[in-house]
Scaffold this motif. Structure first.
Motif, PDB file in Angstrom:
ATOM      1  N   ASN A 248      44.270 -40.507 -44.244  1.00 45.96           N
ATOM      2  CA  ASN A 248      45.170 -39.386 -43.172  1.00 45.96           C
ATOM      3  C   ASN A 248      46.599 -39.206 -43.966  1.00 45.96           C
ATOM      4  OD1 ASN A 248      43.881 -39.153 -40.779  1.00 45.96           O
ATOM      5  ND2 ASN A 248      44.331 -41.526 -40.255  1.00 45.96           N
ATOM      6  N   THR A 249      47.044 -38.195 -43.695  1.00 47.72           N
ATOM      7  CA  THR A 249      48.180 -37.656 -44.173  1.00 47.72           C
ATOM      8  C   THR A 249      49.199 -37.709 -42.804  1.00 47.72           C
ATOM      9  OG1 THR A 249      47.764 -35.626 -44.095  1.00 47.72           O
ATOM     10  CG2 THR A 249      47.387 -36.682 -46.045  1.00 47.72           C
ATOM     11  N   ASP A 250      50.435 -37.725 -43.395  1.00 48.17           N
ATOM     12  CA  ASP A 250      51.478 -37.448 -42.148  1.00 48.17           C
ATOM     13  C   ASP A 250      51.404 -35.895 -41.491  1.00 48.17           C
ATOM     14  OD1 ASP A 250      52.526 -39.941 -42.449  1.00 48.17           O
ATOM     15  OD2 ASP A 250      53.997 -39.394 -43.857  1.00 48.17           O
TER      16      ASP A 250
ATOM     17  N   GLU B  41      44.602 -45.780 -41.492  1.00 49.00           N
ATOM     18  CA  GLU B  41      44.860 -44.979 -42.762  1.00 49.00           C
ATOM     19  C   GLU B  41      43.704 -43.846 -43.102  1.00 49.00           C
ATOM     20  OE1 GLU B  41      45.065 -47.879 -45.861  1.00 49.00           O
ATOM     21  OE2 GLU B  41      46.728 -48.983 -45.011  1.00 49.00           O
TER      22      GLU B  41
ATOM     23  N   LEU C 299      43.658 -38.836 -30.349  1.00 46.77           N
ATOM     24  CA  LEU C 299      43.224 -39.178 -31.872  1.00 46.77           C
ATOM     25  C   LEU C 299      41.884 -39.693 -31.737  1.00 46.77           C
ATOM     26  CD1 LEU C 299      46.529 -41.094 -33.389  1.00 46.77           C
ATOM     27  CD2 LEU C 299      45.626 -38.526 -34.021  1.00 46.77           C
TER      28      LEU C 299
ATOM     29  N   TYR D  67      40.065 -41.602 -41.748  1.00 49.37           N
ATOM     30  CA  TYR D  67      39.302 -41.024 -40.660  1.00 49.37           C
ATOM     31  C   TYR D  67      37.987 -40.539 -41.234  1.00 49.37           C
ATOM     32  CZ  TYR D  67      40.295 -36.486 -42.431  1.00 49.37           C
ATOM     33  OH  TYR D  67      40.399 -35.255 -43.030  1.00 49.37           O
TER      34      TYR D  67
ATOM     35  N   ARG E  77      47.093 -35.965 -39.281  1.00 51.88           N
ATOM     36  CA  ARG E  77      46.625 -37.330 -38.765  1.00 51.88           C
ATOM     37  C   ARG E  77      45.665 -37.109 -37.702  1.00 51.88           C
ATOM     38  NH1 ARG E  77      47.628 -42.369 -39.449  1.00 51.88           N
ATOM     39  NH2 ARG E  77      49.325 -42.047 -40.937  1.00 51.88           N
TER      40      ARG E  77
END
Length: 169
Positions: A91-93, A101, A66, A103, A96
């Motif tokens: 960010n979403t599930d 939260e 990440l 990026y 990511r």
């Protein structure tokens, strides 16, 4: 007191000054002949930067892949030359990219404006941005000096530059 005009004293003095200056010049030349060179034959011979040298920026990754940058824009605010532009995104599930939260959707650095002060590195709360020892930044086109996120972000966490330049030594 008689004034000397065109007498023998003036040419003799001029000759003495010429010989003296020539001798001083030769001594200076011989003094520098045996000293080591201070120049290098670049690009055949690469310069080794000093441990605290601040070169090209790099965006780092965590060990799980990440991105460390959370898009907080503190580096952009700290930059005195306004060369950094950060556009954050959520960010979403499903997508990511960083552990937080947000990026950095867009992360641009205009290297023509950067003064390599390192304030962006100091302002970053996640140590996402570091300055490497890469000093070969020459290019032919002005638009190539705008480094986008894809050029700044490392591909693998193993490629992360050290946090402290002294770790690289």
């Amino acid at each position: 007191m008689a004034k000397v005009v065109g007498g023998t004293k003036l040419p003799l003095r001029k000759t003495w000054n010429t010989v003296f200056s020539f001798t001083v010049g030769l001594l200076t030349t011989f003094k520098h002949i045996f000293r080591p060179n201070v120049t290098i034959s670049y690009p055949e011979e690469k310069w080794v930067p000093y441990p605290r040298f601040r070169g090209l920026h790099q965006l780092r990754r965590y060990a799980d892949g990440l991105e460390m940058c959370i898009g907080c824009s503190l580096c952009e605010a700290a930059c005195p030359s306004d060369c950094i532009y950060v556009e954050p995104a959520e960010n979403t599930d499903e997508d990511r990219r960083s552990p937080g939260e947000r990026y950095a959707k867009v992360y641009d650095i205009n290297m023509l404006r950067c003064i390599f002060c390192g304030y962006c590195v100091e302002a970053c709360p996640t140590t996402a941005i570091v300055m490497t020892g890469n000093y070969e930044l020459a290019d032919y086109d002005r638009k190539d000096f705008i480094y986008h996120k894809d050029r700044l972000l490392v591909d693998k966490p193993e490629d992360n530059a050290p946090l402290s330049p002294l770790e690289a030594v």
